[in-house]
Design a protein around this motif. Structure first.
Motif, PDB file in Angstrom:
ATOM      1  N   PRO A  24       0.811  -1.229   0.000  1.00 57.14           N
ATOM      2  CA  PRO A  24       0.000   0.000   0.000  1.00 57.14           C
ATOM      3  C   PRO A  24       0.837   1.269   0.000  1.00 57.14           C
ATOM      4  O   PRO A  24       0.521   2.240  -0.689  1.00 57.14           O
ATOM      5  CB  PRO A  24      -0.832  -0.123   1.291  1.00 57.14           C
ATOM      6  N   SER A  25       1.931   1.265   0.769  1.00 54.28           N
ATOM      7  CA  SER A  25       2.799   2.441   0.812  1.00 54.28           C
ATOM      8  C   SER A  25       3.454   2.687  -0.545  1.00 54.28           C
ATOM      9  O   SER A  25       3.554   3.831  -0.994  1.00 54.28           O
ATOM     10  CB  SER A  25       3.870   2.256   1.889  1.00 54.28           C
ATOM     11  N   LEU A  26       3.900   1.607  -1.198  1.00 53.22           N
ATOM     12  CA  LEU A  26       4.538   1.761  -2.508  1.00 53.22           C
ATOM     13  C   LEU A  26       3.547   2.262  -3.544  1.00 53.22           C
ATOM     14  O   LEU A  26       3.875   3.117  -4.382  1.00 53.22           O
ATOM     15  CB  LEU A  26       5.151   0.433  -2.949  1.00 53.22           C
ATOM     16  N   VAL A  27       2.318   1.738  -3.495  1.00 55.92           N
ATOM     17  CA  VAL A  27       1.287   2.188  -4.428  1.00 55.92           C
ATOM     18  C   VAL A  27       0.997   3.673  -4.209  1.00 55.92           C
ATOM     19  O   VAL A  27       0.892   4.457  -5.161  1.00 55.92           O
ATOM     20  CB  VAL A  27       0.001   1.362  -4.262  1.00 55.92           C
ATOM     21  N   LEU A  28       0.878   4.071  -2.941  1.00 57.88           N
ATOM     22  CA  LEU A  28       0.593   5.474  -2.635  1.00 57.88           C
ATOM     23  C   LEU A  28       1.733   6.379  -3.075  1.00 57.88           C
ATOM     24  O   LEU A  28       1.502   7.448  -3.654  1.00 57.88           O
ATOM     25  CB  LEU A  28       0.337   5.639  -1.138  1.00 57.88           C
ATOM     26  N   GLY A  30       3.874   5.811  -5.480  1.00 57.07           N
ATOM     27  CA  GLY A  30       3.824   5.890  -6.931  1.00 57.07           C
ATOM     28  C   GLY A  30       2.714   6.801  -7.414  1.00 57.07           C
ATOM     29  O   GLY A  30       2.883   7.562  -8.377  1.00 57.07           O
ATOM     30  N   TYR A  31       1.575   6.734  -6.732  1.00 59.33           N
ATOM     31  CA  TYR A  31       0.453   7.597  -7.113  1.00 59.33           C
ATOM     32  C   TYR A  31       0.784   9.065  -6.875  1.00 59.33           C
ATOM     33  O   TYR A  31       0.463   9.929  -7.692  1.00 59.33           O
ATOM     34  CB  TYR A  31      -0.789   7.198  -6.334  1.00 59.33           C
ATOM     35  N   LEU A  32       1.437   9.352  -5.736  1.00 56.29           N
ATOM     36  CA  LEU A  32       1.804  10.736  -5.451  1.00 56.29           C
ATOM     37  C   LEU A  32       2.792  11.271  -6.481  1.00 56.29           C
ATOM     38  O   LEU A  32       2.760  12.465  -6.819  1.00 56.29           O
ATOM     39  CB  LEU A  32       2.389  10.844  -4.039  1.00 56.29           C
ATOM     40  N   LEU A  33       3.670  10.416  -6.981  1.00 62.10           N
ATOM     41  CA  LEU A  33       4.554  10.834  -8.074  1.00 62.10           C
ATOM     42  C   LEU A  33       3.736  11.244  -9.296  1.00 62.10           C
ATOM     43  O   LEU A  33       4.043  12.239  -9.963  1.00 62.10           O
ATOM     44  CB  LEU A  33       5.508   9.698  -8.440  1.00 62.10           C
ATOM     45  N   ARG A  34       2.702  10.470  -9.578  1.00 67.59           N
ATOM     46  CA  ARG A  34       1.829  10.793 -10.706  1.00 67.59           C
ATOM     47  C   ARG A  34       1.116  12.127 -10.470  1.00 67.59           C
ATOM     48  O   ARG A  34       0.912  12.926 -11.397  1.00 67.59           O
ATOM     49  CB  ARG A  34       0.819   9.659 -10.902  1.00 67.59           C
ATOM     50  N   LEU A  55       2.711   1.820 -10.649  1.00 68.79           N
ATOM     51  CA  LEU A  55       2.707   2.587  -9.405  1.00 68.79           C
ATOM     52  C   LEU A  55       3.671   1.974  -8.393  1.00 68.79           C
ATOM     53  O   LEU A  55       4.388   2.701  -7.688  1.00 68.79           O
ATOM     54  CB  LEU A  55       1.293   2.627  -8.811  1.00 68.79           C
ATOM     55  N   ILE A  56       3.689   0.648  -8.301  1.00 62.33           N
ATOM     56  CA  ILE A  56       4.593  -0.028  -7.358  1.00 62.33           C
ATOM     57  C   ILE A  56       6.052   0.207  -7.751  1.00 62.33           C
ATOM     58  O   ILE A  56       6.902   0.479  -6.901  1.00 62.33           O
ATOM     59  CB  ILE A  56       4.274  -1.528  -7.295  1.00 62.33           C
ATOM     60  N   ARG A  57       6.349   0.122  -9.050  1.00 63.66           N
ATOM     61  CA  ARG A  57       7.725   0.368  -9.500  1.00 63.66           C
ATOM     62  C   ARG A  57       8.143   1.802  -9.211  1.00 63.66           C
ATOM     63  O   ARG A  57       9.250   2.061  -8.711  1.00 63.66           O
ATOM     64  CB  ARG A  57       7.850   0.061 -10.991  1.00 63.66           C
ATOM     65  N   ALA A  58       7.248   2.746  -9.525  1.00 66.08           N
ATOM     66  CA  ALA A  58       7.569   4.147  -9.261  1.00 66.08           C
ATOM     67  C   ALA A  58       7.684   4.410  -7.765  1.00 66.08           C
ATOM     68  O   ALA A  58       8.559   5.160  -7.315  1.00 66.08           O
ATOM     69  CB  ALA A  58       6.497   5.054  -9.875  1.00 66.08           C
ATOM     70  N   GLY A  59       6.795   3.773  -6.974  1.00 61.47           N
ATOM     71  CA  GLY A  59       6.858   3.942  -5.528  1.00 61.47           C
ATOM     72  C   GLY A  59       8.132   3.379  -4.938  1.00 61.47           C
ATOM     73  O   GLY A  59       8.695   3.949  -3.993  1.00 61.47           O
ATOM     74  N   SER A  60       8.613   2.268  -5.491  1.00 56.54           N
ATOM     75  CA  SER A  60       9.876   1.691  -5.017  1.00 56.54           C
ATOM     76  C   SER A  60      11.036   2.636  -5.295  1.00 56.54           C
ATOM     77  O   SER A  60      11.914   2.832  -4.437  1.00 56.54           O
ATOM     78  CB  SER A  60      10.122   0.339  -5.701  1.00 56.54           C
ATOM     79  N   LYS A  61      11.042   3.235  -6.482  1.00 56.82           N
ATOM     80  CA  LYS A  61      12.108   4.184  -6.811  1.00 56.82           C
ATOM     81  C   LYS A  61      12.013   5.436  -5.939  1.00 56.82           C
ATOM     82  O   LYS A  61      13.032   5.991  -5.524  1.00 56.82           O
ATOM     83  CB  LYS A  61      12.029   4.552  -8.291  1.00 56.82           C
ATOM     84  N   GLY A 135      11.646  10.996 -14.748  1.00 56.87           N
ATOM     85  CA  GLY A 135      11.650   9.548 -14.609  1.00 56.87           C
ATOM     86  C   GLY A 135      13.033   8.977 -14.375  1.00 56.87           C
ATOM     87  O   GLY A 135      13.235   7.772 -14.462  1.00 56.87           O
ATOM     88  N   SER A 136      13.986   9.838 -14.048  1.00 54.92           N
ATOM     89  CA  SER A 136      15.376   9.409 -13.894  1.00 54.92           C
ATOM     90  C   SER A 136      15.836   9.642 -12.462  1.00 54.92           C
ATOM     91  O   SER A 136      15.805  10.783 -11.972  1.00 54.92           O
ATOM     92  CB  SER A 136      16.282  10.192 -14.860  1.00 54.92           C
ATOM     93  N   LEU A 137      16.270   8.567 -11.795  1.00 59.30           N
ATOM     94  CA  LEU A 137      16.837   8.711 -10.463  1.00 59.30           C
ATOM     95  C   LEU A 137      18.132   9.498 -10.490  1.00 59.30           C
ATOM     96  O   LEU A 137      18.439  10.262  -9.573  1.00 59.30           O
ATOM     97  CB  LEU A 137      17.073   7.328  -9.841  1.00 59.30           C
ATOM     98  N   GLN A 138      18.906   9.307 -11.561  1.00 55.20           N
ATOM     99  CA  GLN A 138      20.175  10.027 -11.688  1.00 55.20           C
ATOM    100  C   GLN A 138      19.934  11.528 -11.712  1.00 55.20           C
ATOM    101  O   GLN A 138      20.671  12.300 -11.081  1.00 55.20           O
ATOM    102  CB  GLN A 138      20.900   9.580 -12.954  1.00 55.20           C
ATOM    103  N   ALA A 139      18.903  11.954 -12.449  1.00 60.29           N
ATOM    104  CA  ALA A 139      18.590  13.387 -12.497  1.00 60.29           C
ATOM    105  C   ALA A 139      18.116  13.887 -11.137  1.00 60.29           C
ATOM    106  O   ALA A 139      18.454  14.992 -10.715  1.00 60.29           O
ATOM    107  CB  ALA A 139      17.519  13.648 -13.558  1.00 60.29           C
TER     108      ALA A 139
END
Length: 220
Positions: A24-28, A30-34, A55-61, A135-139
């Motif tokens: 749930p935290s990862l989904v949230l 990721g959603y907040l990133l959106r 959302l989970i992938r984005a939330g993990s990052k 979409g870049s962690l490096q940036a």
């Protein structure tokens, strides 16, 4: 809450359900990133909860990004806690000079943690905005781009609005809790129902406030 209790009471079970508890935290996140990206684009509406995998992938990052930015704070916290433990235990060879140096270490690291905590509170949303835009962690880890954004007046305005929402919004829950405390004298059952309803309203309010804050920082 169940996961936290399991970690304390039955650690193997707590560790086993950690992925489920983290979803749930990862989904949230990721959603907040959106939502931040929507603020950057000036979207008038927020996105729906779709494509949970992304959302989970984005939330993990996003979680990794927060952890990397908080790493200096974790080091300072470790130094302060380690110094405190050494002072309490006073191992052999821990003379007055060592105690004085440890006291200085605790003072410096504690003050440094306070200062870095304030910097983190301000800079981390800027890094998240850069990540949402590119979409870049490096940036997002690139200090020049993030700090240039953090130094802008528009970002400061968005950040102040976001912090105002997160700080003032929860006070809306205080009046019902006061009513529940007064009603407890007359009817404990009704008081508990008011507390439960306030808690559920708090969950919804917390979500709305976090979404609004994310949009504000993205717009800034």
């Amino acid at each position: 809450a169940v996961w936290a209790v399991l970690l304390v009471v039955w650690p193997p079970a707590g560790l086993a359900v950690t992925p489920i508890a983290a979803l749930p935290s990862l989904v949230l996140r990721g959603y907040l990133l959106r939502v931040v990206d929507g603020g950057i684009r000036g979207a008038s509406t927020v996105s729906s909860f779709v494509r949970w995998g992304s959302l989970i992938r984005a939330g993990s990052k996003s979680t990794l990004l927060s952890a990397l930015y908080f790493l200096p704070g974790a080091v300072l916290c470790g130094l302060a806690v380690g110094g405190g433990v050494a002072t309490v235990l006073s191992p052999s060879g821990f003379d007055e000079t060592a105690q004085a140096l440890t006291g200085i270490l605790i003072l410096v690291s504690g003050f440094g943690l306070l200062i870095y905590g304030l910097v983190y509170l301000y800079v981390r949303p800027a890094a998240r905005a850069v990540f949402a835009a590119t979409g870049s962690l490096q940036a997002a880890l690139g200090g020049r781009r993030v700090f240039r954004l953090a130094a802008s007046g528009d970002y400061l305005t968005g950040w102040l609005i976001a912090m105002g929402l997160l700080a003032v919004g929860p006070t809306l829950l205080v009046p019902p809790l006061i009513v529940a405390a007064v009603v407890w004298i007359i009817s404990p059952v009704v008081s508990l129902l008011i507390v439960l309803a306030t808690f559920l309203a708090g969950v919804v309010l917390g979500f709305v406030l976090r979404v609004s804050a994310a949009w504000s920082t993205g717009r800034g």
